[in-house]
Design a protein around this motif. Sequence first.
Motif, PDB file in Angstrom:
ATOM      1  N   THR A  35     -14.253 -12.115 -10.629  1.00 41.52           N
ATOM      2  CA  THR A  35     -13.488 -11.380  -9.641  1.00 41.52           C
ATOM      3  C   THR A  35     -12.825 -10.164 -10.282  1.00 41.52           C
ATOM      4  OG1 THR A  35     -11.471 -12.663 -10.027  1.00 41.52           O
ATOM      5  CG2 THR A  35     -13.009 -13.480  -8.348  1.00 41.52           C
ATOM      6  N   CYS A  36     -12.556  -9.156  -9.466  1.00 43.67           N
ATOM      7  CA  CYS A  36     -11.879  -7.948  -9.946  1.00 43.67           C
ATOM      8  C   CYS A  36     -10.982  -7.445  -8.821  1.00 43.67           C
ATOM      9  CB  CYS A  36     -12.890  -6.866 -10.332  1.00 43.67           C
ATOM     10  SG  CYS A  36     -12.134  -5.349 -10.964  1.00 43.67           S
ATOM     11  N   ARG A  37      -9.701  -7.294  -9.117  1.00 40.42           N
ATOM     12  CA  ARG A  37      -8.746  -6.806  -8.139  1.00 40.42           C
ATOM     13  C   ARG A  37      -8.275  -5.413  -8.547  1.00 40.42           C
ATOM     14  NH1 ARG A  37      -7.778 -12.348  -8.448  1.00 40.42           N
ATOM     15  NH2 ARG A  37      -6.514 -12.019 -10.324  1.00 40.42           N
ATOM     16  N   ILE A  38      -8.520  -4.446  -7.674  1.00 37.38           N
ATOM     17  CA  ILE A  38      -8.106  -3.064  -7.905  1.00 37.38           C
ATOM     18  C   ILE A  38      -6.826  -2.805  -7.109  1.00 37.38           C
ATOM     19  CG2 ILE A  38      -8.747  -0.630  -7.694  1.00 37.38           C
ATOM     20  CD1 ILE A  38     -10.495  -2.207  -9.630  1.00 37.38           C
ATOM     21  N   GLY A  39      -5.767  -2.425  -7.803  1.00 37.24           N
ATOM     22  CA  GLY A  39      -4.519  -2.095  -7.145  1.00 37.24           C
ATOM     23  C   GLY A  39      -4.407  -0.595  -6.936  1.00 37.24           C
TER      24      GLY A  39
ATOM     25  N   ASP B 243       2.213  -8.129  -9.222  1.00 29.99           N
ATOM     26  CA  ASP B 243       2.438  -9.488  -8.716  1.00 29.99           C
ATOM     27  C   ASP B 243       1.155 -10.097  -8.171  1.00 29.99           C
ATOM     28  OD1 ASP B 243       5.126  -9.284  -9.325  1.00 29.99           O
ATOM     29  OD2 ASP B 243       5.751  -8.823  -7.263  1.00 29.99           O
ATOM     30  N   ALA B 244       0.232  -9.232  -7.703  1.00 34.22           N
ATOM     31  CA  ALA B 244      -1.051  -9.710  -7.171  1.00 34.22           C
ATOM     32  C   ALA B 244      -2.095  -9.874  -8.270  1.00 34.22           C
ATOM     33  CB  ALA B 244      -1.556  -8.744  -6.102  1.00 34.22           C
ATOM     34  N   LYS B 245      -1.656  -9.765  -9.535  1.00 38.55           N
ATOM     35  CA  LYS B 245      -2.559  -9.940 -10.690  1.00 38.55           C
ATOM     36  C   LYS B 245      -3.739  -8.968 -10.635  1.00 38.55           C
ATOM     37  CE  LYS B 245       0.042 -13.429 -11.862  1.00 38.55           C
ATOM     38  NZ  LYS B 245       1.105 -13.241 -12.880  1.00 38.55           N
ATOM     39  N   CYS B 246      -3.450  -7.718 -10.277  1.00 41.42           N
ATOM     40  CA  CYS B 246      -4.512  -6.714 -10.265  1.00 41.42           C
ATOM     41  C   CYS B 246      -4.983  -6.437 -11.686  1.00 41.42           C
ATOM     42  CB  CYS B 246      -4.007  -5.428  -9.623  1.00 41.42           C
ATOM     43  SG  CYS B 246      -3.747  -5.591  -7.836  1.00 41.42           S
TER      44      CYS B 246
ATOM     45  N   HIS C  25      -6.320  -3.691  -3.248  1.00 43.12           N
ATOM     46  CA  HIS C  25      -5.007  -4.101  -2.767  1.00 43.12           C
ATOM     47  C   HIS C  25      -4.081  -2.895  -2.861  1.00 43.12           C
ATOM     48  CE1 HIS C  25      -6.629  -8.170  -2.987  1.00 43.12           C
ATOM     49  NE2 HIS C  25      -7.198  -7.722  -4.107  1.00 43.12           N
ATOM     50  N   PHE C  26      -3.241  -2.706  -1.845  1.00 38.07           N
ATOM     51  CA  PHE C  26      -2.518  -1.448  -1.697  1.00 38.07           C
ATOM     52  C   PHE C  26      -1.014  -1.661  -1.653  1.00 38.07           C
ATOM     53  CE2 PHE C  26      -6.728  -1.111   0.084  1.00 38.07           C
ATOM     54  CZ  PHE C  26      -7.177   0.123  -0.340  1.00 38.07           C
ATOM     55  N   ALA C  27      -0.294  -0.715  -2.241  1.00 37.05           N
ATOM     56  CA  ALA C  27       1.168  -0.676  -2.147  1.00 37.05           C
ATOM     57  C   ALA C  27       1.560   0.770  -1.863  1.00 37.05           C
ATOM     58  CB  ALA C  27       1.810  -1.163  -3.444  1.00 37.05           C
TER      59      ALA C  27
END
Length: 253
Positions: free
Chosen positions: A4-8, A68-71, A35-37
């Motif tokens: 998996t790969c999470r891009i912030g 916090d979302a472990k991006c 994932h967006f902020a």
Amino acid sequence: MSSTCRIGLLTPSSNTIMEPRVSQILADTPGTTAHFARFRVVKIAMSDEALGQFSFVPQLEAAEHLADAKCDVIAWGGTSGGWLGADNDAALVRAITERTGVPATTSTLATLDAFRALGVSRYALATPYLEEVQEAIVRNFAALGFTCAAERHLGDPGNFSFATYPEERIAGLIQEVATAKPEAIAVYCTNFDGPRVAPGIERDTGIAVLDSIAVTLWHALRLAGRDTAALADWGRIFRCALPERSATTPVTA
């Protein structure tokens, strides 16, 4: 490497284009999510009020939420480094990583690395920005060795309004600057709807078209250790590795 790969992505509050287009680009990439902020950005100009929107304080707070979302990587999905200067973005990247422990980049640093990865020294620029902003971008890029062969801008202070221009209008700007035969064309704004029109113009003209949303995603994925070649339908830059001299370190002329 994790499957998996999470891009912030740090996103201007008034941006409505980046989220749906990033989702489209990643739609056929199993295990990779965005994932967006947000933090507040409502106007693009060279006034003290407009420049003050890009204080590191809200950006770092938003980056902490993405951490916090472990991006796996955090990217500032905005082009403010074009008029504030690339060293400003390099400092932001260092601050994000120091605060969160997560590798980071920005749309401007991604664009500079895309130029270097493709061997570009002469580019063209298409934006929705005011003339004063456009001039600052051209001046700052020139100080780094990149010559603007042609430019078009719409004179809009935005930021929300940038998303209202139809793809046909943006394609027209790209085609206009393509006549100068640059080595690449930067569609330089993450709230300007260029990702879907850029690849076709790139194929038709043979000129690399570097849309800010696509280029930011390319850079973030590469920093996360991902091969991006499967996304090459969105632009030739996705076939490229990061250059040896990375723009995520302090940049000097």
